[in-house]
Scaffold this motif. Sequence first.
Motif, PDB file in Angstrom:
ATOM      1  N   ASP A 117       0.833  -1.198   0.000  1.00 26.07           N
ATOM      2  CA  ASP A 117       0.000   0.000   0.000  1.00 26.07           C
ATOM      3  C   ASP A 117       0.868   1.249   0.000  1.00 26.07           C
ATOM      4  O   ASP A 117       2.068   1.208   0.247  1.00 26.07           O
ATOM      5  CB  ASP A 117      -0.929  -0.007   1.216  1.00 26.07           C
ATOM      6  CG  ASP A 117      -1.857  -1.208   1.218  1.00 26.07           C
ATOM      7  OD1 ASP A 117      -2.258  -1.611   0.116  1.00 26.07           O
ATOM      8  OD2 ASP A 117      -2.156  -1.726   2.304  1.00 26.07           O
ATOM      9  N   GLY A 118       0.219   2.414  -0.239  1.00 22.46           N
ATOM     10  CA  GLY A 118       0.904   3.683  -0.139  1.00 22.46           C
ATOM     11  C   GLY A 118       1.259   4.255  -1.484  1.00 22.46           C
ATOM     12  O   GLY A 118       1.286   3.566  -2.510  1.00 22.46           O
ATOM     13  N   GLU A 119       1.524   5.565  -1.486  1.00 23.12           N
ATOM     14  CA  GLU A 119       1.838   6.261  -2.732  1.00 23.12           C
ATOM     15  C   GLU A 119       3.132   5.763  -3.361  1.00 23.12           C
ATOM     16  O   GLU A 119       3.235   5.644  -4.588  1.00 23.12           O
ATOM     17  CB  GLU A 119       1.930   7.763  -2.458  1.00 23.12           C
ATOM     18  CG  GLU A 119       0.615   8.401  -2.048  1.00 23.12           C
ATOM     19  CD  GLU A 119       0.750   9.892  -1.843  1.00 23.12           C
ATOM     20  OE1 GLU A 119       1.868  10.410  -2.085  1.00 23.12           O
ATOM     21  OE2 GLU A 119      -0.245  10.543  -1.464  1.00 23.12           O
ATOM     22  N   PHE A 120       4.148   5.513  -2.508  1.00 23.28           N
ATOM     23  CA  PHE A 120       5.435   5.055  -3.063  1.00 23.28           C
ATOM     24  C   PHE A 120       5.256   3.716  -3.769  1.00 23.28           C
ATOM     25  O   PHE A 120       5.728   3.530  -4.905  1.00 23.28           O
ATOM     26  CB  PHE A 120       6.478   4.938  -1.947  1.00 23.28           C
ATOM     27  CG  PHE A 120       7.871   4.701  -2.461  1.00 23.28           C
ATOM     28  CD1 PHE A 120       8.737   5.748  -2.738  1.00 23.28           C
ATOM     29  CD2 PHE A 120       8.332   3.406  -2.686  1.00 23.28           C
ATOM     30  CE1 PHE A 120      10.011   5.525  -3.226  1.00 23.28           C
ATOM     31  CE2 PHE A 120       9.609   3.164  -3.167  1.00 23.28           C
ATOM     32  CZ  PHE A 120      10.454   4.231  -3.444  1.00 23.28           C
ATOM     33  N   SER A 121       4.559   2.797  -3.117  1.00 23.52           N
ATOM     34  CA  SER A 121       4.347   1.480  -3.727  1.00 23.52           C
ATOM     35  C   SER A 121       3.545   1.597  -5.014  1.00 23.52           C
ATOM     36  O   SER A 121       3.806   0.895  -6.001  1.00 23.52           O
ATOM     37  CB  SER A 121       3.619   0.558  -2.741  1.00 23.52           C
ATOM     38  OG  SER A 121       4.409   0.343  -1.590  1.00 23.52           O
ATOM     39  N   ALA A 122       2.567   2.504  -5.026  1.00 23.46           N
ATOM     40  CA  ALA A 122       1.769   2.698  -6.235  1.00 23.46           C
ATOM     41  C   ALA A 122       2.638   3.225  -7.372  1.00 23.46           C
ATOM     42  O   ALA A 122       2.470   2.838  -8.543  1.00 23.46           O
ATOM     43  CB  ALA A 122       0.617   3.655  -5.942  1.00 23.46           C
ATOM     44  N   ALA A 123       3.587   4.108  -7.040  1.00 24.28           N
ATOM     45  CA  ALA A 123       4.482   4.649  -8.070  1.00 24.28           C
ATOM     46  C   ALA A 123       5.385   3.557  -8.627  1.00 24.28           C
ATOM     47  O   ALA A 123       5.648   3.501  -9.836  1.00 24.28           O
ATOM     48  CB  ALA A 123       5.313   5.794  -7.488  1.00 24.28           C
ATOM     49  N   ARG A 149       3.448   1.565 -11.042  1.00 23.21           N
ATOM     50  CA  ARG A 149       3.349   2.227 -12.354  1.00 23.21           C
ATOM     51  C   ARG A 149       4.655   2.096 -13.132  1.00 23.21           C
ATOM     52  O   ARG A 149       4.634   1.927 -14.366  1.00 23.21           O
ATOM     53  CB  ARG A 149       2.983   3.705 -12.149  1.00 23.21           C
ATOM     54  CG  ARG A 149       1.571   3.932 -11.614  1.00 23.21           C
ATOM     55  CD  ARG A 149       1.140   5.390 -11.765  1.00 23.21           C
ATOM     56  NE  ARG A 149       1.987   6.282 -10.970  1.00 23.21           N
ATOM     57  CZ  ARG A 149       1.748   6.598  -9.704  1.00 23.21           C
ATOM     58  NH1 ARG A 149       0.702   6.072  -9.062  1.00 23.21           N
ATOM     59  NH2 ARG A 149       2.541   7.443  -9.060  1.00 23.21           N
TER      60      ARG A 149
END
Length: 452
Positions: free
Chosen positions: A2-8, A11
């Motif tokens: 989870d989290g923004e870093f993991s989402a980046a 991508r």
Amino acid sequence: MDGEFSAAVDRLVATVGELQTLSIDELSHPQVVAELNRIKQAVWAVPAVEHRLTARLVDEADPHELGATSLKDVLANHLRITHKDAKQRLTDATQLGPRHTILGERVRTELSHTAAALAGGLIGPGHVEVIQTFVKKLPVWVSFARRDDYERDLVAQALLLRPDQFQKLADTLLAYIDQDGTEPDHRTQQRRRSLKVGRQQADGVSRIDGWIDPETRAYLDVVFAKHAAPGANLPHDDAHTGHDDRSTEQRHHDAVRRVLRDTVTSGSLGQVAGVPATIVATTTVTELERAAGWAHTGGGNRIPIRDLIRMAAHSRRYLAVFDDHTEEILYLGRARRNATVAQRLALFARDRGCTHPGCTVPFYWTQAHHTDDYSTGGQTNIDKLTLACQPANLLIEDTGWTTERPGNGRTQWIPPQDHDTGQPRTNNYFHPHRHLTDHTPDGDRNADDEPG
């Protein structure tokens, strides 16, 4: 995750996967080069993200909680990289990643200019390595402010140069800063000097490895300048075309070979093993006539017959083993104690190396040994001589061993009775074919003679 870093990161992985499947057929060649450059910039920037992650591990992580005894093991095991690469990642994170005090306050990155350029994808790992090495080699008397200036200036140059060009610039700058350099340590240089020649491989080539001292390097520089320039000293097979497709390393090899050949053929080396210090070789008449196969050299190695014949154009001594030595007197009786050059060459053709069982010393490091002790009436005749290394000769003098050459023509080494364990009497190391041609149970003592 989870989290923004993991989402980046998701991508990023997805984008790479998409790039692997998209068509590139519509791109022109200039566009291909441009896209390669843009991808390179992204790839160069990725380590800056890794430095942030690794730096956090350095600041906070307990390697035992991650199943290892050190952070180096954590990285090596979880990333499936070598311990060397893991150690380098930790060094990079320390020098290029964010730094914090014990209280958690952010402080300036050690190599801040380098880290900023790397984060922008403007320089790559090769440039970073040059800067790290440069900073490490700076003299201790260079101030921190001056070190920062040097790093900033180097980064500016790294934006314009390839890593190999950048390395030369950094070396020049370092030499300018410390013109006197470190005081040469002669004793250390002499301790480190070495030259190791590996075993000859099946195709005839041998690997060389080692370190040369400054004097030897100076000699090599002259040799390379004279004989390793493009188009100079072309190999025999390429000389008629005039084309030089050799790499720098191949030209260096050929230059050293040229100097060694000129030295050996000059006759200035005197003698070795009782014969002129030159290349001696033995082979069969059939192989010589076919100009194919291998010849055995006095150094215990092999050389193609084709090369041997070509080498003979520079010195007839290369074929002395086959040419005219029978015109010299081989049976001298008691006229002299030392074997003649012709006898030494004949011994090489017959024995090739030390005849003591199990010995592997080749011809160049042997002596002519009387099978019948000269001091008690032995004669210097070719059928009463054999090749022996110095330790084997001392064995005869000091321990009661004796030698003889029976009708089969092979030298036998007879131990004293209290040392006789039934060990072999003859040496087949230089004649491996005997293991195939000898069929008697005691072949090394009773087999019929055959050409050497």
